[in-house]
Design a protein around this motif. Structure first.
Motif, PDB file in Angstrom:
ATOM      1  N   ARG A  91       1.135  -1.563  -0.167  1.00 19.43           N
ATOM      2  CA  ARG A  91       0.716  -0.049   0.295  1.00 19.43           C
ATOM      3  C   ARG A  91       0.638   1.012  -0.078  1.00 19.43           C
ATOM      4  NH1 ARG A  91      -5.392  -0.377   3.293  1.00 19.43           N
ATOM      5  NH2 ARG A  91      -5.948  -2.872   2.759  1.00 19.43           N
ATOM      6  N   THR A  92       1.745   1.430   0.088  1.00 20.73           N
ATOM      7  CA  THR A  92       2.923   2.649   0.598  1.00 20.73           C
ATOM      8  C   THR A  92       4.014   2.462  -0.926  1.00 20.73           C
ATOM      9  OG1 THR A  92       4.235   1.292   1.354  1.00 20.73           O
ATOM     10  CG2 THR A  92       3.295   2.444   2.708  1.00 20.73           C
ATOM     11  N   GLY A  93       3.881   1.816  -1.599  1.00 21.13           N
ATOM     12  CA  GLY A  93       4.147   1.456  -2.934  1.00 21.13           C
ATOM     13  C   GLY A  93       4.155   3.013  -3.991  1.00 21.13           C
ATOM     14  N   LYS A  94       5.824   2.990  -4.521  1.00 19.51           N
ATOM     15  CA  LYS A  94       5.869   4.335  -4.860  1.00 19.51           C
ATOM     16  C   LYS A  94       6.106   4.568  -6.364  1.00 19.51           C
ATOM     17  CE  LYS A  94      10.033   5.280  -1.144  1.00 19.51           C
ATOM     18  NZ  LYS A  94       9.075   3.831  -0.037  1.00 19.51           N
ATOM     19  N   ALA A  95       5.962   3.474  -6.574  1.00 18.68           N
ATOM     20  CA  ALA A  95       5.745   3.733  -8.781  1.00 18.68           C
ATOM     21  C   ALA A  95       4.684   4.226  -8.724  1.00 18.68           C
ATOM     22  CB  ALA A  95       5.734   1.637  -9.382  1.00 18.68           C
ATOM     23  N   PRO A  96       4.440   4.720  -9.884  1.00 15.74           N
ATOM     24  CA  PRO A  96       3.151   5.976 -10.387  1.00 15.74           C
ATOM     25  C   PRO A  96       2.282   5.580 -10.871  1.00 15.74           C
ATOM     26  CG  PRO A  96       4.726   6.555 -11.633  1.00 15.74           C
ATOM     27  CD  PRO A  96       5.372   5.435 -10.823  1.00 15.74           C
ATOM     28  N   LEU A  97       2.079   4.077 -10.587  1.00 15.60           N
ATOM     29  CA  LEU A  97       1.387   2.287 -11.150  1.00 15.60           C
ATOM     30  C   LEU A  97       1.063   1.463 -10.072  1.00 15.60           C
ATOM     31  CD1 LEU A  97       2.080   0.033 -13.409  1.00 15.60           C
ATOM     32  CD2 LEU A  97       4.097  -0.840 -12.216  1.00 15.60           C
ATOM     33  N   LEU A  98      -0.516   1.224 -11.083  1.00 15.39           N
ATOM     34  CA  LEU A  98      -1.479  -0.113 -10.069  1.00 15.39           C
ATOM     35  C   LEU A  98      -1.702  -0.788 -11.275  1.00 15.39           C
ATOM     36  CD1 LEU A  98      -2.932  -0.045  -7.329  1.00 15.39           C
ATOM     37  CD2 LEU A  98      -4.641   0.689  -8.939  1.00 15.39           C
ATOM     38  N   ILE A  99      -1.513  -2.026  -9.951  1.00 14.05           N
ATOM     39  CA  ILE A  99      -1.727  -3.389 -10.958  1.00 14.05           C
ATOM     40  C   ILE A  99      -3.005  -3.790 -10.168  1.00 14.05           C
ATOM     41  CG2 ILE A  99       0.022  -5.874 -11.328  1.00 14.05           C
ATOM     42  CD1 ILE A  99       2.434  -4.910 -10.456  1.00 14.05           C
ATOM     43  N   ILE A 100      -3.348  -4.713 -11.199  1.00 12.96           N
ATOM     44  CA  ILE A 100      -4.924  -4.698 -11.087  1.00 12.96           C
ATOM     45  C   ILE A 100      -5.029  -6.684 -11.274  1.00 12.96           C
ATOM     46  CG2 ILE A 100      -6.120  -2.692 -10.629  1.00 12.96           C
ATOM     47  CD1 ILE A 100      -7.398  -3.575 -12.826  1.00 12.96           C
ATOM     48  N   CYS A 101      -5.485  -7.478 -10.656  1.00  8.12           N
ATOM     49  CA  CYS A 101      -5.877  -8.406 -10.923  1.00  8.12           C
ATOM     50  C   CYS A 101      -7.598  -9.066 -10.935  1.00  8.12           C
ATOM     51  CB  CYS A 101      -4.743  -9.690 -10.129  1.00  8.12           C
ATOM     52  SG  CYS A 101      -4.586 -11.444 -11.008  1.00  8.12           S
ATOM     53  N   ASP A 102      -8.389  -8.326 -11.832  1.00  7.32           N
ATOM     54  CA  ASP A 102      -9.459  -9.126 -11.616  1.00  7.32           C
ATOM     55  C   ASP A 102      -9.977 -11.040 -11.298  1.00  7.32           C
ATOM     56  OD1 ASP A 102      -9.655  -6.463 -12.735  1.00  7.32           O
ATOM     57  OD2 ASP A 102      -9.777  -6.926 -14.483  1.00  7.32           O
ATOM     58  N   HIS A 103      -9.183 -11.610 -11.883  1.00 14.51           N
ATOM     59  CA  HIS A 103      -9.447 -13.474 -11.446  1.00 14.51           C
ATOM     60  C   HIS A 103      -8.380 -13.385 -10.332  1.00 14.51           C
ATOM     61  CE1 HIS A 103     -11.653 -11.748 -15.529  1.00 14.51           C
ATOM     62  NE2 HIS A 103     -11.948 -11.616 -14.921  1.00 14.51           N
ATOM     63  N   ALA A 104      -8.155 -13.244  -9.588  1.00  8.09           N
ATOM     64  CA  ALA A 104      -6.582 -13.717  -9.169  1.00  8.09           C
ATOM     65  C   ALA A 104      -7.247 -15.040  -8.721  1.00  8.09           C
ATOM     66  CB  ALA A 104      -6.775 -12.518  -8.116  1.00  8.09           C
ATOM     67  N   SER A 105      -8.287 -15.270  -7.817  1.00  8.09           N
ATOM     68  CA  SER A 105      -8.370 -16.323  -6.410  1.00  8.09           C
ATOM     69  C   SER A 105     -10.165 -17.138  -7.464  1.00  8.09           C
ATOM     70  CB  SER A 105      -9.069 -15.625  -5.637  1.00  8.09           C
ATOM     71  OG  SER A 105      -9.099 -16.656  -4.534  1.00  8.09           O
ATOM     72  N   LYS A 159      -6.575   7.236  -5.331  1.00 12.29           N
ATOM     73  CA  LYS A 159      -6.011   8.668  -4.252  1.00 12.29           C
ATOM     74  C   LYS A 159      -4.903   8.280  -3.762  1.00 12.29           C
ATOM     75  CE  LYS A 159     -11.695   8.089  -3.862  1.00 12.29           C
ATOM     76  NZ  LYS A 159     -12.396   8.434  -3.054  1.00 12.29           N
ATOM     77  N   ARG A 160      -4.264   7.281  -3.388  1.00  9.06           N
ATOM     78  CA  ARG A 160      -3.339   7.871  -2.599  1.00  9.06           C
ATOM     79  C   ARG A 160      -2.037   8.056  -4.116  1.00  9.06           C
ATOM     80  NH1 ARG A 160       1.009   4.916  -2.083  1.00  9.06           N
ATOM     81  NH2 ARG A 160       0.976   2.885  -3.027  1.00  9.06           N
ATOM     82  N   LEU A 161      -2.316   7.449  -4.873  1.00  7.95           N
ATOM     83  CA  LEU A 161      -1.283   7.254  -5.961  1.00  7.95           C
ATOM     84  C   LEU A 161      -1.229   8.577  -6.958  1.00  7.95           C
ATOM     85  CD1 LEU A 161      -1.157   3.942  -7.439  1.00  7.95           C
ATOM     86  CD2 LEU A 161       0.498   5.390  -6.321  1.00  7.95           C
ATOM     87  N   GLN A 162      -2.784   8.981  -6.174  1.00 11.18           N
ATOM     88  CA  GLN A 162      -3.128  10.126  -7.078  1.00 11.18           C
ATOM     89  C   GLN A 162      -2.631  11.553  -6.600  1.00 11.18           C
ATOM     90  OE1 GLN A 162      -6.773   9.468  -8.457  1.00 11.18           O
ATOM     91  NE2 GLN A 162      -6.464  10.026 -10.582  1.00 11.18           N
ATOM     92  N   ALA A 163      -2.167  11.438  -5.087  1.00 15.71           N
ATOM     93  CA  ALA A 163      -1.745  12.913  -4.636  1.00 15.71           C
ATOM     94  C   ALA A 163       0.458  13.212  -4.504  1.00 15.71           C
ATOM     95  CB  ALA A 163      -1.848  12.059  -2.750  1.00 15.71           C
ATOM     96  N   GLY A 164       0.361  11.852  -5.286  1.00 17.96           N
ATOM     97  CA  GLY A 164       2.143  11.825  -5.950  1.00 17.96           C
ATOM     98  C   GLY A 164       2.147  12.205  -7.232  1.00 17.96           C
ATOM     99  N   CYS A 165       1.047  12.100  -8.456  1.00 16.87           N
ATOM    100  CA  CYS A 165       1.459  11.912  -9.411  1.00 16.87           C
ATOM    101  C   CYS A 165      -0.380  12.210 -10.397  1.00 16.87           C
ATOM    102  CB  CYS A 165       1.655  10.346  -9.612  1.00 16.87           C
ATOM    103  SG  CYS A 165       1.691  10.082 -11.859  1.00 16.87           S
ATOM    104  N   PRO A 166      -0.184  13.077 -11.612  1.00 20.26           N
ATOM    105  CA  PRO A 166      -1.010  13.392 -11.176  1.00 20.26           C
ATOM    106  C   PRO A 166      -2.031  12.161 -12.624  1.00 20.26           C
ATOM    107  CG  PRO A 166       0.087  15.221 -11.954  1.00 20.26           C
ATOM    108  CD  PRO A 166       0.704  14.378 -11.492  1.00 20.26           C
ATOM    109  N   ALA A 167      -0.926  11.299 -13.143  1.00 16.16           N
ATOM    110  CA  ALA A 167      -1.780  10.123 -13.629  1.00 16.16           C
ATOM    111  C   ALA A 167      -1.332   8.720 -13.803  1.00 16.16           C
ATOM    112  CB  ALA A 167      -2.748  11.047 -15.602  1.00 16.16           C
ATOM    113  N   PRO A 168      -2.179   8.706 -12.105  1.00 16.42           N
ATOM    114  CA  PRO A 168      -0.727   6.617 -12.226  1.00 16.42           C
ATOM    115  C   PRO A 168      -1.693   5.849 -13.152  1.00 16.42           C
ATOM    116  CG  PRO A 168      -2.324   7.350 -10.585  1.00 16.42           C
ATOM    117  CD  PRO A 168      -2.091   8.671 -11.070  1.00 16.42           C
ATOM    118  N   VAL A 169      -0.257   5.230 -13.773  1.00 20.58           N
ATOM    119  CA  VAL A 169      -0.795   4.440 -14.251  1.00 20.58           C
ATOM    120  C   VAL A 169      -2.037   3.133 -14.312  1.00 20.58           C
ATOM    121  CG1 VAL A 169       0.698   5.473 -16.109  1.00 20.58           C
ATOM    122  CG2 VAL A 169       1.209   3.380 -15.325  1.00 20.58           C
TER     123      VAL A 169
END
Length: 264
Positions: free
Chosen positions: A22-36, A140-150
């Motif tokens: 949750r504290t990752g510094k990369a301007p990137l969010l990875i998601i996995c819709d079918h993880a489980s 929301k967390r990522l956008q506090a430090g980057c206008p457009a995280p990927v």
């Protein structure tokens, strides 16, 4: 976490999502819709046996492991769906016929037959919306430090469908926004020359990118999904895929002007 009207999740069951790093510094969010492939204990595996629960119809085999290693390598936050797509598919609009499938790949799902509107709403409230709200919170967390995280979405696909062999090792899925797809399609065969890369194959991003459209497209955030062939996504290949995708994404994240909202 949102309230759970008519809770379907028991005290010993998993949470409806998992947020990693949750504290990752990369301007990137990875998601996995079918993880489980998890199903709440009280729902009796939807009437399926262990064999069906381990099939692709229940989850994207290998996707969660690859997504976890990729998040570690890039110091990125990761959101994993906590339950099987057989309960409700996190990558489909809740009104789509395939959102809660009665039959999947020829397998009848007994626990999904003839559900009432109330039962369908309860599935969405318990499993679908908590996952997507977690993605919103992470952004929301990522956008506090980057206008457009990927946003980068990880899936896997079966090597064969009835009447169709799928030769691609990995597919790059995108819709209108090619800001990540175009450089990824360039980087993957350059970094791994033997790779057979599909452009919107074996699926088209115009058809199966609901999560990305909802969480990224509407906000103008750069986004792309990958589909990795399941027979190449076993435990021994996890590190290889994570290394390759980390190298490609490191290049993409450094593209000037990428982290600016744009609407297509």
């Amino acid at each position: 976490m949102t309230d759970r009207p008519r809770s379907l999740i028991g005290p010993g069951d998993p949470e409806p999502y998992l947020r990693i790093n949750r504290t990752g510094k990369a301007p990137l969010l990875i998601i996995c819709d079918h993880a489980s492939n998890a199903i709440p204990e009280a729902m009796n595996a939807l009437g399926l046996g262990p064999e069906e629960a381990d099939m692709h119809i229940a989850h994207d085999i290998g996707a969660a492991a690859i997504a976890r290693r990729l998040a570690e390598k890039l110091d990125a936050e990761l959101v994993l769906a906590g339950y099987s797509r057989l309960l409700i598919d996190a990558n489909r609009h809740t009104t789509e016929p395939g959102s809660i499938p009665e039959i999947s790949a020829g397998v009848t799902i007994p626990g999904n037959q003839g559900l009432s509107d109330e039962a369908r709403r309860a599935r969405a409230a318990n499993f679908f919306w908590p996952y997507h709200h977690a993605i919103t919170d992470s952004l929301k967390r990522l956008q506090a430090g980057c206008p457009a995280p990927v946003i980068f979405s990880v899936h896997t696909f079966t090597p064969h469908m009835p009447g169709e062999d799928r030769p691609w090792h990995i597919g790059v899925l995108w819709n209108r926004d090619a800001r990540m797809a175009a450089p990824l399609l360039d980087a993957l065969p350059r970094l791994a020359p033997d790779l057979n890369v599909g452009d919107n194959l074996p699926y088209a991003g115009t058809q199966v990118a609901y999560s990305l459209n909802l969480n990224a497209g509407l906000a103008g955030l750069p986004h792309v999904a990958v589909e990795i062939r399941q027979d190449l996504a076993g435990p021994t290949e996890t590190e290889k895929w994570a290394d390759l995708l980390a190298a490609a994404l490191a290049e993409i994240l450094a593209i000037p002007g990428l982290h600016t909202p744009e609407y297509y």
